[in-house]
Design an enzyme around this catalytic site. Structure first.
Site, PDB file in Angstrom:
ATOM      1  N   ARG A   1      21.567  -3.697  14.994  1.00 16.00           N
ATOM      2  CA  ARG A   1      21.479  -5.361  14.907  1.00 16.00           C
ATOM      3  C   ARG A   1      22.810  -5.734  14.381  1.00 16.00           C
ATOM      4  NH1 ARG A   1      16.584  -7.191  15.993  1.00 16.00           N
ATOM      5  NH2 ARG A   1      14.811  -5.931  15.563  1.00 16.00           N
TER       6      ARG A   1
ATOM      7  N   LYS B   1      33.597  17.312  15.900  1.00 16.52           N
ATOM      8  CA  LYS B   1      33.718  16.362  14.902  1.00 16.52           C
ATOM      9  C   LYS B   1      35.159  16.830  14.327  1.00 16.52           C
ATOM     10  CE  LYS B   1      29.100  15.280  13.588  1.00 16.52           C
ATOM     11  NZ  LYS B   1      28.673  13.886  14.338  1.00 16.52           N
TER      12      LYS B   1
ATOM     13  N   ASP C   1      23.492  17.236  19.210  1.00 18.73           N
ATOM     14  CA  ASP C   1      24.095  18.145  18.143  1.00 18.73           C
ATOM     15  C   ASP C   1      23.604  19.657  18.408  1.00 18.73           C
ATOM     16  OD1 ASP C   1      25.229  16.334  16.735  1.00 18.73           O
ATOM     17  OD2 ASP C   1      24.496  16.573  14.873  1.00 18.73           O
TER      18      ASP C   1
ATOM     19  N   GLY D   1      21.077  14.047  16.134  1.00 20.78           N
ATOM     20  CA  GLY D   1      21.755  15.063  15.326  1.00 20.78           C
ATOM     21  C   GLY D   1      20.730  16.227  15.039  1.00 20.78           C
ATOM     22  N   SER D   2      20.301  16.199  13.795  1.00 20.37           N
ATOM     23  CA  SER D   2      19.209  17.095  13.144  1.00 20.37           C
ATOM     24  C   SER D   2      17.957  17.015  13.920  1.00 20.37           C
ATOM     25  CB  SER D   2      19.121  16.973  12.040  1.00 20.37           C
ATOM     26  OG  SER D   2      20.306  16.657  11.165  1.00 20.37           O
TER      27      SER D   2
ATOM     28  N   GLY E   1      21.137  12.864   9.358  1.00 19.35           N
ATOM     29  CA  GLY E   1      20.516  14.033   8.586  1.00 19.35           C
ATOM     30  C   GLY E   1      19.227  13.623   7.699  1.00 19.35           C
TER      31      GLY E   1
ATOM     32  N   GLY F   1      19.537   9.480  12.411  1.00 21.47           N
ATOM     33  CA  GLY F   1      18.295   9.225  11.704  1.00 21.47           C
ATOM     34  C   GLY F   1      17.400   9.334  13.087  1.00 21.47           C
TER      35      GLY F   1
END
Lengths: 303, 229
Positions: free
Chosen positions: A174, A90, A33, A244-245, A162, A223
């Site tokens: 999984r 996005k 990101d 991402g973050s 996030g 995450g």
């Protein structure tokens, strides 16, 4: 039968093979990101296989609240102009006009993303109607197959974007892998019931049962904040990683980005993962998913 | 495929990133021993090397950081047969256009290659391509943000060009000695003929002892994959 019976005689764009083919080229890589051209260049220098252009990373979307929408076209264009790797962007779930705008801008992949505020409570975008390929999130096999039926050319876990907390991405990868393994054990008769239970098209269910894998590439997202997170996702069977973050909310983005790239390639070599994990500085501050109210959970968006 | 089993050959697939699994599967189906290569020492003992599709910038940065670029360059310039698809063509070229400044290559093909030459993903396409030296009619060819060969040196044989569309006539398949490259991805279409051609190249090179798998000492002293450069 001729090996090229299904291949057009003259150059043809936008076919399923062409759309899925780009994701095949991204395998084993990290998609990052970025919110500015400068961050995009840092990501490319670190070895990102692609960048995701957006106005706010998921951690900021969480913090600031409000309606999260497609990014400003000028901002997406600036990132397209800054790097030579593929650029993704996005669109809101169901917002086919945002997707039309992103296609017109020339982005290489559209992420129909639960991180943005959904625009349609019942329908996802008809992705067959586009030349640009789409990646969609999924929490389990049925959801993945429904997205593929709508034309998704790549699937990623949803995770809980996030938060810097990998637990949801683990659950989704999984669940996807277990669902695929289970299908491979069923006979032809049982596959009809499996399709009903998965709420997915029977032909796709049969295809997955025979191949033992999805017909499109499977990445993980949501995450991932450390090299070890990325390597764990790869060992669990993801074919690549979205971060991402986790990068630009950390203390030293360039070094952390390069470390996550290396840990993704050498995911099965603990010596390499150890080495690149040293001296990275502060990771992003995480959020415990258990403390998130349901209204702030992204993974439950989409169906 | 009904001929008596030839001597087994061992072919490495550069496995830093990209569609590695598809190349390994095609090579294995053709009777070669196919092995992933991520470290300098894994180059030792291979009779040929495939450079897969993927992001050339990512592969190059990983090869530099892990100390693999030097041994790779030494191996292919030293005569190791090589086949590159898409990003692999970029890696093999001597000269690049539209690449980030200073992107190093292996320099095994006397060609100038333009990255993402056909355009962005919206311009990615599939078509049929006739290849010199590949019998059985045109190949299924998938081009993904593909490069093309803008200029080929005198020792480079042009094997195929695009027919029709906005890029009509562009060079998309070349060979120079034991080095073969295509802009497109035969590994994605189930058409094994280009890989079969390459396996033959590797077998012949191995048979006449021209294959120099890796110059002695190339693996020793190189930084380990976690090393930072």
């Amino acid at each position: 039968m001729s090996p090229h019976a299904d291949v057009p005689a003259t150059p043809t764009t936008g076919t399923d093979r062409v759309k899925r083919g780009l994701a095949e080229q991204l395998k084993g890589g990290v998609i990052m990101d970025v919110v500015t051209p400068e961050q995009a260049r840092i990501a490319e220098d670190a070895g990102a296989v692609a960048v995701m252009a957006l106005e706010r990373v998921p951690a900021d979307i969480r913090a600031q609240g409000g309606i999260a929408r497609m990014s400003d076209p000028d901002m997406v264009q600036g990132i397209i102009d800054a790097v030579s790797v593929p650029v993704m962007a996005k669109a809101r779930i169901g917002h086919f006009v945002e997707a039309q705008v992103l296609q017109a801008l020339g982005v290489d992949y559209v992420d129909e993303s639960e991180v943005l505020t959904p625009a349609d409570e019942a329908h996802h975008i008809d992705k067959h109607a586009f030349t640009v390929p789409f990646v969609c999130g999924a929490t389990d096999l049925g959801e993945a197959l429904r997205r593929i039926a709508e034309g998704a050319a790549m699937i990623r876990s949803k995770g809980e974007a996030g938060t810097g907390n990998v637990v949801e991405a683990t659950r989704h990868v999984r669940a996807l892998r277990a669902g695929i393994r289970r299908l491979a054990t069923l006979d032809e008769t049982e596959l009809f019931v499996a399709a009903k239970e998965l709420r997915a098209p029977h032909d796709l269910v049969v295809e997955v049962a025979r191949a033992g894998k999805l017909p499109v590439v499977l990445f993980t997202a949501g995450g991932i904040a450390t090299p070890a997170d990325a390597a764990m996702m790869m060992q669990l069977g993801a074919e690549g990683v979205f971060v991402g973050s986790g990068i630009f909310k950390s203390g030293d983005p360039a070094q952390r980005a390069a470390a996550i790239v290396q840990a993704t390639t050498f995911f099965d070599d603990p010596d390499v993962v150890t080495k690149v994990s040293r001296g990275l500085g502060e990771p992003m501050v995480g959020i415990n998913v258990d403390t998130l109210p349901d209204s702030q959970r992204f993974a439950t968006r989409g169906w | 495929m009904s001929a008596p089993a030839p001597d087994p050959v061992r072919i490495g697939v550069l496995a830093l990133q990209g569609d590695v699994r598809e190349h390994l599967a095609v090579l294995t189906a053709l009777g070669a021993e196919a092995v992933p290569v991520r470290r300098p020492e894994e180059l030792a003992g291979v009779d040929g090397l495939v450079l897969p599709g993927g992001e050339s910038t990512t592969m190059t940065k990983l090869a530099v950081r892990t100390g693999l670029l030097g041994p790779l360059r030494e191996a292919v310039r030293g005569g190791l047969p090589a086949y590159g698809t898409c990003a692999g063509l970029v890696l093999l070229a001597e000269r690049l256009l539209d690449a980030p400044p200073g992107q190093p290559t292996l320099g095994a093909l006397d060609v100038t290659v333009r990255r993402n030459a056909f355009g962005r993903q919206a311009e990615s396409f599939e078509s049929r391509i006739e290849l010199a030296g590949v019998p059985g009619g045109p190949l299924s060819a998938v081009f993904i943000r593909a490069p093309w060969v803008e200029e080929a040196g005198p020792d480079v044989e042009v094997l195929g060009r695009v027919v029709g569309g906005p890029a009509d006539g562009r060079i998309v398949a070349v060979r120079q000695g034991d080095v073969v490259a295509t802009s497109f991805h035969p590994e994605l279409t189930g058409d094994t003929r280009v890989h079969a051609l390459f396996v033959d190249v590797v077998r012949q090179a191995a048979a006449v002892g021209r294959a120099v798998a890796v110059p002695s000492g190339a693996g020793a002293g190189a930084p380990d994959p976690g090393g930072e450069q």
